[in-house]
Structures are given as C-alpha cells and as structure tokens.
Design a protein around this motif. Structure first.
Motif, mmCIF file in Angstrom:
data_model
loop_
_atom_site.group_PDB
_atom_site.id
_atom_site.type_symbol
_atom_site.label_atom_id
_atom_site.label_comp_id
_atom_site.label_asym_id
_atom_site.label_seq_id
_atom_site.Cartn_x
_atom_site.Cartn_y
_atom_site.Cartn_z
ATOM 1 N N ASN A 187 0.835 -1.189 0.000
ATOM 2 C CA ASN A 187 0.000 0.000 0.000
ATOM 3 C C ASN A 187 0.870 1.238 0.000
ATOM 4 N N GLU A 188 0.303 2.315 -0.502
ATOM 5 C CA GLU A 188 1.056 3.563 -0.550
ATOM 6 C C GLU A 188 0.559 4.502 0.544
ATOM 7 N N PHE A 189 1.461 5.335 1.025
ATOM 8 C CA PHE A 189 1.030 6.364 1.966
ATOM 9 C C PHE A 189 1.863 7.620 1.747
ATOM 10 N N CYS A 190 1.325 8.738 2.180
ATOM 11 C CA CYS A 190 2.039 10.005 2.071
ATOM 12 C C CYS A 190 2.137 10.610 3.448
ATOM 13 N N ASP A 191 3.285 11.155 3.775
ATOM 14 C CA ASP A 191 3.414 11.900 5.023
ATOM 15 C C ASP A 191 4.359 13.054 4.775
ATOM 16 N N PRO A 192 3.857 14.268 4.840
ATOM 17 C CA PRO A 192 4.694 15.431 4.499
ATOM 18 C C PRO A 192 5.882 15.602 5.450
ATOM 19 N N ARG A 193 5.800 14.972 6.615
ATOM 20 C CA ARG A 193 6.893 15.161 7.583
ATOM 21 C C ARG A 193 8.207 14.532 7.125
ATOM 22 N N ILE A 194 8.116 13.613 6.161
ATOM 23 C CA ILE A 194 9.360 13.038 5.623
ATOM 24 C C ILE A 194 10.220 14.136 5.012
ATOM 25 N N GLN A 195 9.562 15.100 4.369
ATOM 26 C CA GLN A 195 10.309 16.217 3.783
ATOM 27 C C GLN A 195 11.092 16.992 4.840
ATOM 28 N N ASN A 196 10.519 17.101 6.031
ATOM 29 C CA ASN A 196 11.237 17.797 7.108
ATOM 30 C C ASN A 196 12.506 17.046 7.493
ATOM 31 N N ILE A 197 12.379 15.733 7.571
ATOM 32 C CA ILE A 197 13.550 14.923 7.923
ATOM 33 C C ILE A 197 14.630 15.084 6.861
ATOM 34 N N LEU A 198 14.215 15.032 5.599
ATOM 35 C CA LEU A 198 15.181 15.164 4.510
ATOM 36 C C LEU A 198 15.822 16.548 4.516
ATOM 37 N N ALA A 199 14.992 17.551 4.755
ATOM 38 C CA ALA A 199 15.533 18.924 4.811
ATOM 39 C C ALA A 199 16.552 19.039 5.939
ATOM 40 N N GLY A 200 16.268 18.381 7.052
ATOM 41 C CA GLY A 200 17.197 18.394 8.192
ATOM 42 C C GLY A 200 18.537 17.776 7.841
ATOM 43 N N ILE A 201 18.517 16.699 7.072
ATOM 44 C CA ILE A 201 19.765 16.051 6.648
ATOM 45 C C ILE A 201 20.591 17.023 5.808
ATOM 46 N N GLU A 202 19.938 17.685 4.863
ATOM 47 C CA GLU A 202 20.676 18.600 3.989
ATOM 48 C C GLU A 202 21.207 19.807 4.756
ATOM 49 N N LYS A 203 20.478 20.179 5.817
ATOM 50 C CA LYS A 203 20.918 21.340 6.596
ATOM 51 C C LYS A 203 22.137 21.008 7.453
ATOM 52 N N THR A 204 22.175 19.795 8.008
ATOM 53 C CA THR A 204 23.222 19.462 8.985
ATOM 54 C C THR A 204 24.401 18.700 8.385
ATOM 55 N N THR A 205 24.285 18.268 7.135
ATOM 56 C CA THR A 205 25.398 17.557 6.502
ATOM 57 C C THR A 205 25.654 18.163 5.130
ATOM 58 N N ASN A 206 26.677 17.652 4.451
ATOM 59 C CA ASN A 206 26.941 18.094 3.081
ATOM 60 C C ASN A 206 26.185 17.255 2.062
ATOM 61 N N PHE A 207 25.430 16.286 2.569
ATOM 62 C CA PHE A 207 24.753 15.341 1.683
ATOM 63 C C PHE A 207 23.654 16.059 0.899
ATOM 64 N N GLN A 208 23.699 15.874 -0.403
ATOM 65 C CA GLN A 208 22.729 16.499 -1.302
ATOM 66 C C GLN A 208 21.764 15.425 -1.791
ATOM 67 N N ILE A 209 20.507 15.527 -1.384
ATOM 68 C CA ILE A 209 19.556 14.443 -1.610
ATOM 69 C C ILE A 209 18.982 14.461 -3.017
ATOM 70 N N GLN A 210 18.964 13.286 -3.646
ATOM 71 C CA GLN A 210 18.350 13.167 -4.974
ATOM 72 C C GLN A 210 17.041 12.383 -4.904
ATOM 73 N N SER A 211 16.975 11.384 -4.041
ATOM 74 C CA SER A 211 15.748 10.603 -3.904
ATOM 75 C C SER A 211 15.771 9.850 -2.582
ATOM 76 N N HIS A 212 14.650 9.261 -2.258
ATOM 77 C CA HIS A 212 14.625 8.455 -1.031
ATOM 78 C C HIS A 212 13.594 7.350 -1.190
ATOM 79 N N SER A 213 13.697 6.348 -0.317
ATOM 80 C CA SER A 213 12.624 5.360 -0.245
ATOM 81 C C SER A 213 12.409 4.963 1.205
ATOM 82 N N LEU A 214 11.153 5.067 1.622
ATOM 83 C CA LEU A 214 10.794 4.655 2.981
ATOM 84 C C LEU A 214 9.858 3.472 2.858
ATOM 85 N N ASN A 215 10.310 2.322 3.319
ATOM 86 C CA ASN A 215 9.499 1.109 3.275
ATOM 87 C C ASN A 215 9.155 0.697 4.692
#
Lengths: 142, 142
Positions: A102-130
């Motif tokens: 099943n699929e689900f959406c949760d906008p809070r994932i974007q916050n987590i990803l934004a946090g990673i980019e803010k605190t590290t040099n990692f530049q995000i291209q995609s993600h998968s949450l299973n």
DNA sequence: ATATTTGCAAAGAGTTTGCATCATA
DNA sequence: TATGATGCAAACTCTTTGCAAATAT
C-alpha cells in the motif's frame, strides 16, 4: 507535458535516438497503474508488440534517468517499477503476511530530509521509505 | 544479554538445534562492524573455520528472525547485512557517486510510524529509510 | 555513412534446492 | 534413533553481455 514529450526532450538533450521501441515500452508502462516487474511488462507488451527483454532492460534504465519511472526494491523480493510522472510523492507499506503493498504520504518526511541537507553536506536526490508489518486486512493471508 | 545468549534463547523457543555452525557464524558476524554481503562473510569465516555457503544462507535467515541481524537492500546493489544487537535504530544515506553508505538517526521517523499505526490498521514490525544523493566528501569519486 | 540500438542466445551473479551424510536432542 | 542441519553440486532466477543485423541521425 506528458510522458512522451518528456521522453522526447530527454532523448534529445542526451543525444539518444528516438527509436519506436522506446516509445512503445514507455506507452505500455504508462498503461500500468500498479507496481510491475520486468517479466510482467514483457508479457504485457508482447501480447500486441514484439520487443525483446534486453531492450526493455536497456530502456527502463533510460526512463529511470529521465525520471519517468521509479525503481522499487523491497526486502527479499525482486525489483519492481512504477511510472513516476503525475504521481505524488509516496512511500510504501508492505505486508509481511500477504505481501500486499500500500502507498502512503506523510509530508513530515520532507522535514527529515531537509534536516539532513541542513546538517550535513549530503545532497539528496531521492529516497525510499518502506514500512513492513501486518496489514490486518480481512483478506490478508499467507 | 549478548548475542550468543539471545541465539540460545531463540533456538530453544523455536525447537531449533544448537549446532556449532550457528554459533560460529554468529560470532563472526558480530566481529564485523560494517555492512557485509554473504561472500565477504563466507571468506571471513573460512579463513579460520570451514563452513559452507548453504549453511551461512540458512542461518542468516534464522538470525534475521531472531532479530540478531538486519537485512539491507539498496537499489541496484546486492543484499547487505548488519548485526543489529546493541545498535541504535538508524537509517542510511547512500552516495550515488561513490557508493559509500552513511548512517543517520532522526527521532521524527518514529512519529511518522506512530501516525501510520494510529490512522490505519497496519501494525508495523520494521522499516527502512534509504536516502540517495551525493555525499560531497573530498574523497568521493565514481 | 556511422554509430546506436535491437534481439537473440549465452554467460554471469547470487541464491535456492536436492540429497546423502552427520549429529543434536 | 529420529529428525533437523550440514555441505556439496546442480538447478534456478534475474540480469548483463557479446555480437550480428537493423536503423536513426
């Protein structure tokens, strides 16, 4: 812009050829509204057209780079794909009992990803949450 | 309780035999502090002991069920494993250029998972969040 | 004209399976 | 001593590769 136009654009931008096979494979992928594997896609296309598996394997890589298709990889199972255009960002719930996805959406994932980019040099291209567990549907069965 | 004691407990609880091979494989897994694949584990063990690949494949399934090992599956790459005991919950950043895998923790993932359980009947057993992109490390190279 | 792409079959990688032997409970 | 586990090799599945023929530019 639809998928054909986007493919056109991508092929031109990358000096790749506009072969009929590429457009046929893409057309059939966009007829499928679920996750699919290569075997399913091959059979589906070859009910009407004649396209080899090697060509499908080759072109699905092109479509992934063109962001027209997304590759999914769940534990213990083979690689699946889904069309990605005109689908909102979503993640997956996988039932360990019946295997249903099943699929689900949760906008809070974007916050987590934004946090990673803010605190590290990692530049995000995609993600998968299973998320794995038990779907508890009435028709859920091993 | 350490990994050996937990394996003991799991084997007894499930009427599985306490073979020397199981303890040897587990011991070597717990010497590895990174992600590893079956081939690496097989070579690592067989420097000193003699255990077949079939046995390693069989037992790693047991360890996964016993929650002593976690299976990781990143796109396009083979299955990896990591010991899971005494490691805090973490997810993975995978560099698309150099392939290096980094770990990160974000407590907000638990909120998302809790939200799923609250709004659906889905009962969560595990999850994996993989973030793909560019690590931008000085020694990052294709 | 020439360099890509296709399609087929063969090769390859990783994993599973069958079965005889071994050993735990 | 009976059933589960091991180890080897063969089988299997999915994917990639090599190469000749076809074709887009």
């Amino acid at each position: 812009m639809n998928e054909t136009e986007l493919l056109n654009k991508y092929l031109k931008a990358n000096n790749l050829r506009q072969t009929p096979e590429r457009y046929i494979v893409l057309k059939y992928i966009y007829k499928i509204n679920n996750h699919f594997d290569i075997d399913y896609l091959y059979s589906f296309i070859n009910q009407k057209e004649k396209i080899s598996k090697a060509t499908i394997y080759n072109n699905i890589e092109v479509f992934i780079k063109a962001k027209l298709v997304k590759q999914l990889q769940f534990n213990n199972s083979k690689v699946l794909y889904e069309k990605s255009l005109q689908k909102i960002q979503h993640d997956h719930l996988i039932c360990n009992q019946c295997g249903k996805i099943n699929e689900f959406c949760d906008p809070r994932i974007q916050n987590i990803l934004a946090g990673i980019e803010k605190t590290t040099n990692f530049q995000i291209q995609s993600h998968s949450l299973n998320v794995f567990g038990n779907c508890n549907n009435k028709n859920c069965s091993k």
